[in-house]
Design an enzyme around this catalytic site. Sequence first.
Site, PDB file in Angstrom:
ATOM      1  CD  GLU A 199      65.236  23.916  45.016  1.00 28.09           C
ATOM      2  OE1 GLU A 199      64.910  24.592  44.028  1.00 28.09           O
ATOM      3  OE2 GLU A 199      64.429  23.517  45.864  1.00 28.09           O
ATOM      4  CG  ASP A 234      61.297  29.614  38.329  1.00 27.50           C
ATOM      5  OD1 ASP A 234      62.201  29.290  39.103  1.00 27.50           O
ATOM      6  OD2 ASP A 234      60.147  29.955  38.696  1.00 27.50           O
TER       7      ASP A 234
HETATM    8 ZN   LIG Z   1      60.573  27.919  42.674  1.00 26.27          ZN
END
Ligand SMILES: [Zn+2]
Length: 332
Positions: free
Chosen positions: A147, A93
Amino acid sequence: MTSYKELGLVNTKELFKKAVSGGYAIPAYNFNNMEQIQAIIQACVETRSPVILQVSSGARKYANQNILKNMAKGVVEYAHELGYDIPIVLHLDHGSSFELCKDCIETGFSSVMIDGSHFPYDENVALTRKVCDFAHSQKDYVTVEGELGVLAGVEDDVSSEHSHYTQPSEVIDFVSKTKVDSLAISIGTSHGRAKFKPSQCTRTPDGILIPPPLRFDILEEIEKKLPGFPIVLHGSSSVPIEYVHMIEKYGGKLTDSVGIPEEQLRKAAKSAVCKINIDSDGRLAMTAIIRKILVEKPEEFDPRNILGPARDELKKLYSHKNQNVLGSAGQA
Ligand SMILES: [Zn+2]
């Protein structure tokens, strides 16, 4: 050098394809200790849900990466022992650098996130591309999440004071240049247990904060640009008020807690959103039960009698998420 297949893990490729077409999302639950990972696996085996086990860099520092990796390996066997082999992904993550992603890939992670969202666009593209080139060229293809857009809030080593929404005009270029397998976007979710300032919210008559709605219009625009492409939501805990109240009843203080309402996550899960990250809700559930036991049973000093019930509560929470929020139950 360990490949994730040797550990019995899978990457996200097939899981996301099925989740997008099936109108549900795969749970991505963070873990850093034994009780958490046991609760995750118990809940996901019982509800027949695929699962993404997430490790943040904070978790790596806390628990040690080799221990975490072997816990993931251990729970593949644990699921089997419980009677049902669910697909299990081990995912990094918020990978902050190429080196960290490479290290995780080489020690057996089946999926990594490279988070270049705080860099200028071109740097984000170059970094993400570099990680994808490495991950995809492994003997066993490792999937990569990128992202675009910045979430507000704090999550371990990742923090941002201001959010900005993902710009739909950038997504086609980003995905085609980087070759990412999935894209985390910013449409109003946020890290942590106080996702919005009270000034951004309205209140119920008894003072409970109602957050601003997610920007489904941005999500729809992104889906139009990238039909069927796997989308990821970070910071998607709902911050159940029952846990906040329990924590405060037993001496805690969590002022102005507010999360993302479950109906909105259910709606998102039916779209191209195929991975939903939930961490804070697990923290709240554990803390609520631990505080309750410590106050109600002052003579208790066996950690098993404190952490065991916390683990049971976590399992209940994750089962509920799989069945009623993400829709992943029955999909393994
Ligand atoms: Zn996150």
